[in-house]
Design a protein around this motif. Sequence first.
Motif, short mmCIF file in Angstrom:
data_model
loop_
_atom_site.label_atom_id
_atom_site.label_comp_id
_atom_site.label_asym_id
_atom_site.label_seq_id
_atom_site.Cartn_x
_atom_site.Cartn_y
_atom_site.Cartn_z
N GLU A 6 1.03 -1.14 0.29
CA GLU A 6 -0.06 -0.02 0.45
C GLU A 6 0.89 0.92 0.20
O GLU A 6 2.09 1.09 0.11
N TRP A 36 -10.59 -2.93 1.25
CA TRP A 36 -10.17 -1.68 2.04
C TRP A 36 -10.60 -1.68 3.45
O TRP A 36 -11.17 -2.00 3.45
N CYS A 96 -4.97 -2.92 1.91
CA CYS A 96 -6.24 -3.82 1.07
C CYS A 96 -5.93 -5.10 1.62
O CYS A 96 -4.63 -5.69 1.80
#
Length: 133
Positions: A6, A36, A96
Amino acid sequence: QLQFVESGGGLVQPGGSLRLSCAASGFTLDYLAIGWFRQAPGKEHEGVSCMGSSDGNEYYADSVKGRFTISRDTNKNMVYLQMNSLKPEDSAVYFCAAVDVGKITGVQAMCVMTSITVGMDYWGKGTLVTVSS
């Protein structure tokens, strides 16, 4: 190495915007539902937004609905979270994650999982978002 990485977190003032990015390494996003999640100090893990593989289905937590948008670019093997009208309560580490669509009953089911390390196939180490004036 199979992982997500990320990026895009940082410090932003209330009302501002950030775009989080998530790069998949060692695997493709085909046949994966993506999502997410966030974890703030002293608060429970929360599923922010999840998206199906090819059905276009999306889920948003009530707390972010209308402000956040999830997307994916399969050609670039990337996942994104556009965050607008940010509030101090959005401050958290954002992760994520992805899971094979065959393992879930829908995108909402993915987003309400209580642990990404147990329920997901892939996840990242997170990026910190701080919303403060």
